[in-house]
Structures are given as C-alpha cells and as structure tokens.
Design an enzyme around this catalytic site. Structure first.
Site, mmCIF file in Angstrom:
data_model
loop_
_atom_site.group_PDB
_atom_site.id
_atom_site.type_symbol
_atom_site.label_atom_id
_atom_site.label_comp_id
_atom_site.label_asym_id
_atom_site.label_seq_id
_atom_site.Cartn_x
_atom_site.Cartn_y
_atom_site.Cartn_z
ATOM 1 N N LYS A 137 6.440 -9.472 18.400
ATOM 2 C CA LYS A 137 6.358 -10.313 17.107
ATOM 3 C C LYS A 137 4.454 -11.221 17.832
ATOM 4 O O LYS A 137 4.843 -12.134 16.612
ATOM 5 C CB LYS A 137 7.614 -11.484 17.134
ATOM 6 C CG LYS A 137 8.589 -10.629 16.642
ATOM 7 C CD LYS A 137 9.866 -12.127 16.797
ATOM 8 C CE LYS A 137 11.248 -11.946 15.810
ATOM 9 N NZ LYS A 137 12.076 -10.720 16.451
ATOM 10 N N GLN A 163 10.301 -16.967 17.361
ATOM 11 C CA GLN A 163 9.619 -16.891 16.684
ATOM 12 C C GLN A 163 8.295 -18.393 16.419
ATOM 13 O O GLN A 163 8.128 -18.857 15.827
ATOM 14 C CB GLN A 163 10.213 -17.555 15.611
ATOM 15 C CG GLN A 163 11.369 -16.629 14.678
ATOM 16 C CD GLN A 163 10.849 -15.769 14.358
ATOM 17 O OE1 GLN A 163 9.745 -15.028 13.909
ATOM 18 N NE2 GLN A 163 11.909 -14.728 14.649
ATOM 19 N N ASP A 211 15.060 -20.327 22.451
ATOM 20 C CA ASP A 211 14.595 -19.198 22.287
ATOM 21 C C ASP A 211 13.795 -19.341 21.424
ATOM 22 O O ASP A 211 13.465 -20.337 20.056
ATOM 23 C CB ASP A 211 16.264 -18.981 20.915
ATOM 24 C CG ASP A 211 15.398 -17.395 20.308
ATOM 25 O OD1 ASP A 211 14.023 -17.417 20.627
ATOM 26 O OD2 ASP A 211 16.263 -17.015 19.926
ATOM 27 N N HIS A 246 20.070 -16.880 16.091
ATOM 28 C CA HIS A 246 20.335 -15.313 16.364
ATOM 29 C C HIS A 246 21.468 -15.051 16.474
ATOM 30 O O HIS A 246 21.820 -15.291 18.099
ATOM 31 C CB HIS A 246 18.813 -14.887 16.667
ATOM 32 C CG HIS A 246 18.306 -12.991 17.139
ATOM 33 N ND1 HIS A 246 19.239 -12.533 17.458
ATOM 34 C CD2 HIS A 246 17.448 -12.796 15.388
ATOM 35 C CE1 HIS A 246 18.357 -11.468 16.602
ATOM 36 N NE2 HIS A 246 17.311 -11.090 15.939
ATOM 37 N N CYS A 260 20.451 -10.968 11.552
ATOM 38 C CA CYS A 260 20.459 -11.868 12.425
ATOM 39 C C CYS A 260 20.963 -12.576 12.654
ATOM 40 O O CYS A 260 20.766 -13.022 13.377
ATOM 41 C CB CYS A 260 20.018 -10.263 13.688
ATOM 42 S SG CYS A 260 19.494 -9.040 13.730
#
Lengths: 125, 422
Positions: B240, B217, B214, B137, B379
């Site tokens: 999220k 998700q 990261d 991202h 993104c």
C-alpha cells in the site's frame, strides 16, 4: 457498456415476479455476503411443476435481472428439468459476457433455485 | 543509523507536490482501460509502483539473487546486506530506534496474526479483555476472535458515532484494568477517519493496557513516528506504500518483542536445534521462519526511498487538499451520501452510497470509463452492519492523483445516476 444492456436494465428497474406468493410450497433464502446480495425465492409446485414463483431481496442489477429473467423462464418447468439447469441457462438468459468477479452475482438466483428444488421445504438458515 | 526528524507541525506548510513529475515515475499510469486513460482510485486496496521499485526488483534478481543469512559467497553476502539495509530504512522511516524492532511479515494481516499468536497467547487468559473498535478491518478482528475462542478472554469494541468518529465517552468504562491490549486503526479504510492516536494511547497506558496500531492506511500517506506516538506495536503492509506485494511488517518495542515466544518454527528463526529441542534466534529473526521475501523487502526499501525523497508531509498535505476538493464535488451528485467525517478529520479516501444503486453496479460503470474504485464491504463487514448498509463504493487517493481525475470520477457518477435512475 454491454453489462448494462437495455434488457438487463429493464428487468432491473421493473423486475417480474417481485414480491410474495400467498401459499408457497417452498421458500429459500440465500445471500452472497461478499457483496451483500440477498434473495428469497418462493415456488408454488403443482404436480412436480413450477406453477408460480416470486422473489424478494436486494442486490446489484445483474443479480436482480437474473432473478427476474429466471422467474419468467421457470414457470411450467418440471422439477426434474430444473435440477438439470446449470450456469449456462442463466448466462443465456442474460445474454452478456459476465466476468469472474460478477459471475457470483449472476448465479445467486440459480443457487437459490437449485437449493429450493433439491431441498423442497428445507431452509438452510 | 540516523533517524530523520519528521516534524508534524501544521504551521510549516510543506512544498507542493509536482504531481506531473510523480506521474511520469509510474509506468502503469500510461495504460488505458477500455480504451480510456486509467484513473486509479483504489489506492487503499493497493498502490501502484514507481519505476525505481520495479528496477530494484529486477536489479536484485539479475545481479544479486541468493539466499540470506546462509552462504558465505559474494551473492549471499550482498543479498543479506541489501535485505537488512531495507529493514533499517523502514525502521528509520517510522521513527523506530533500531532495525531489530522491524519484524518482516507477508503483509499486515500476518503481522496482526503474529501479535495475537505470540504476544496474545503468552499474555491473555480468561477474565482479560482485548479492546478493538467497530471500524476495524477484519485483520484486526478475526485473529483475536480465533484466539479468544481458544483462551476465553473477552473482546470489546469501542463504538463508532454516526459521523464516523469513535465514541470516546465509553473509553473509561472499557479501559478498566481488565483490558490488556487496545488495538485500533490509525485511519479507517472505509470512513477515512483519522483517529486521535496520542489521546487513545495515553488513556490505554493509564489503564495499564498496551497499544497496537493498525497503520496500513497511515504509514503510506502521512508522517508516522512510533516514538512520538508512544505506542507499543504497529502493523503495516508494503504494497500500500508503493512497495511490492508479499512484504509487510510488525513493529514492536524491543523489550516487548524480546520476551515474546516464537510463533512459527523453521529455518532462520533458530540459534540451535537438537533432537531434544531448540533455542530461538535473537530479534528480529526469532519471528522470521523460512526463506523470507528478500526481493520484496529490498523493493520496499526502494519504495521508502521514493517516499522520503518526495516528503511525507507534502504527500499528506496534497491528499488533504485533494480529499477536500473531492468531497465538495461529490456533494453535487444527486442521491450520493458520504460515509464518515468532514474532510478535515479524514485522510485521502471517501466511501459513499448512491441512492439504491448497488456499489457493484457503480464500480462496473466506472470501470467501463477507465476508472478503478472499490465496491463491497472493504473487509469491514461489522462497520457496514453498524451503518445498516450491505456495501459501499470507495475512491481512495494517493500522491499521483489529480483534481482532473476527481472531475472524471464525478462526471462518471452523474452517468451512473443517468443509467440506473428509475
């Protein structure tokens, strides 16, 4: 589904003036990196008027229909008149409500046109 | 503070979700869009919020609202206690040893900027390398590019194969001792690929590099335990994972965080200030300047409660089943090409292109049918350039999505083909 009115879909599927001119006076390329829309606009200028126009590129139905409709409309118009065009000219041609997100798609061809008639031969890229 | 054990054994099949009961907890799922029931499939962008999170926000503002770490009055003490309890919940949720390893940020982007500006600025110099991947991202690319322009270290990218998985053969060459940090995503927000974090982390550590994950998700969708993964830093966002916007976190091993310099100055991050200089506060407040997002942190604590009650293993299992079903059904749409790996290597999202139809047009037609998906480059522009496509459409699922919603999506995509087909 107003956004995809028959006329818009017709211009999307059968864009007018899609392609290249043999001897364009001015060529302008612009893109909207956010959605990947791209347009290259070619104008043939005779006596400070648009004698012919062609465009290529790819984009969504709204941006392609706007480019196609705009191309039909600007032939015969003077550069001075086109310099005074604003977003309403394009939105009137499209004849639909365009929301805040899609307005960038609808106005990309106008942005290229304005840069072409103001810049006359200067490429920005 | 107790650390709940979250076994990731695949033999133990978690209980099935009661999706109907879950849906009743989310007020927004009652609304209609263009006269039709909302089908919300943009969860990778942000999730919806359950009633318990909305109530936690209201309750805080109606009964507690005060600034934290300052007043000695009742409200301030209660606000501080609730705010720090939320930090403890989040720490426990991701398997961290202690709350002070959780640094609150506005979102995951800010967490990665914190890492770059504090750890990066103190540790990277010309000749060093930061290793990223092509599927990152923008949040895990641009902060390093900003810093690299100033400090002159190199950025390298682990390539992505056509099938949407990382090309691991390049790892030994890229992890050659010059690489000081390997920063990569747990799960691609475009391809859905779940990366082999343990394997990548081992390789990085063997080469003397630290690992930043990261996990935007991943943390909302599957059990994530930073201790078991043996990573060094991790970023994720609250919105999220059923929490409010405006709150995210950087997790880091405390011995690393302890020696990192502050990055933003202001109130709350200092121990003492004189006209001649300052002494920073201790962890975690050293990195938290100014009045924080108090209500949002408390709301995120309520979101973590909801996720733990529901069970992360059960959520993950339900999403795996739903994505397998979705990919099978999407294959019936003429001209549809799915980006990324097979269902068994991905989480609950799927990006696709549909013939020459621009993703914006797909999304606009779907919106008219009450279906919310994402269209664009999500993104991740470099990844789209790598696949030579300007944009894609993405449907991303969460615990409240159903097979019926997948069927509505597929039916709507047939309609898209009908409208735009030449």
């Amino acid at each position: 589904m107003d956004l995809y009115a028959e006329e818009i879909l017709d211009h999307y599927k059968h864009p007018r003036h899609f392609g290249h001119l043999d001897h364009p006076t001015v060529t302008f390329h612009d893109r909207n990196p956010l959605c990947g829309d791209e347009i290259t606009l070619e104008l043939q200028i005779v006596d400070d008027k648009v004698a012919d126009v062609a465009f290529t590129g790819h984009g969504c139905a709204i941006s392609r229909a706007a480019a196609s409709m705009m191309s039909e409309e600007i032939i015969g118009k003077s550069l001075d008149e086109l310099k005074r065009w604003n977003k309403d000219n394009i939105l009137d041609l499209l004849g639909i409500e365009v929301g805040p997100v899609r307005i960038k798609c609808a106005l990309l061809p106008l942005k290229a046109l304005k840069a072409a008639v103001w810049g006359m031969g200067e490429e920005d890229e | 503070m107790s650390t709940p054990t979250r076994t990731q054994s695949t033999e133990q099949r978690p209980p099935a979700l009661n999706v109907e009961a879950i849906r009743a907890d989310f007020p927004i799922l009652q609304r209609r869009v263009h006269g039709l029931p909302l089908v919300y499939l943009d969860n990778a962008a942000t999730s919806q919020k359950p009633r318990s999170v909305l109530d936690a926000l209201t309750r805080y503002y109606e009964q507690t609202n005060a600034n934290v770490h300052r007043g000695v009055h009742t409200l301030s003490e209660e606000a501080t206690a609730q705010y720090e309890a939320a930090r403890a919940k989040v720490a426990s949720f991701i398997g961290s040893c202690c709350p002070k390893e959780i640094i609150w940020t506005r979102n995951a982007s800010e967490a990665m900027n914190l890492l770059a500006q504090s750890w990066g600025r103190a540790n990277l110099r010309r000749g060093d390398r930061v290793l990223l991947t092509e599927m990152e991202h923008h949040s895990n690319i641009v902060p390093w590019q900003i810093l690299s322009a100033e400090l002159g270290f190199e950025i390298a990218y682990l390539r992505v194969a056509d099938d949407g998985t990382l090309i691991l053969d390049d790892l030994p060459r890229l992890l050659d001792g010059r690489t000081k940090l390997f920063s990569f995503t747990y799960m691609s927000n475009v391809l859905g690929t779940i990366n082999p974090v343990v394997e990548l982390t081992r390789a990085a550590h063997r080469a003397g590099a630290l690992v930043h994950l990261d996990a935007c998700q991943a943390v909302p969708h599957m059990p994530v335990n930073v201790t078991e993964l043996d990573i060094d830093f991790m970023s994720f966002s609250g919105h999220k994972m059923l929490g409010p916007t405006g709150i995210g976190a950087l997790w880091g091993r405390r011995e690393l965080l302890n020696v990192m310099p502050p990055w933003m100055g202001g109130g709350d991050m200092i121990r003492e200030v004189h006209l001649s200089g300052f002494k920073p506060s201790e962890l975690p407040w050293k990195f938290e300047a100014g009045t924080p997002a108090i209500a949002q942190a408390i709301g995120l604590g309520a979101a973590v409660d909801y996720l733990e009650r529901t069970g992360m293993a059960a959520i993950h299992q339900a999403e795996r089943e739903l994505i397998a079903y979705a990919m099978e059904r999407l294959a019936t749409v003429e001209g549809l090409r799915i980006l990324g790996p097979a269902a068994d290597q991905r989480g609950g999202l799927v990006s696709f292109v549909l013939g020459d139809i621009h993703p914006h047009d797909i999304a606009a037609v779907l919106d008219n049918l009450g279906i919310a998906i994402r269209a664009g480059h999500h993104c991740a522009q470099p990844l789209h350039e790598r696949y030579r496509i300007p944009a894609s459409a993405r449907a991303s699922f969460y615990l409240y999505n159903t097979r019926e919603e997948v069927d509505l999506l597929v039916k709507a995509l047939h309609k898209v083909v009908e409208i735009f087909n030449f």
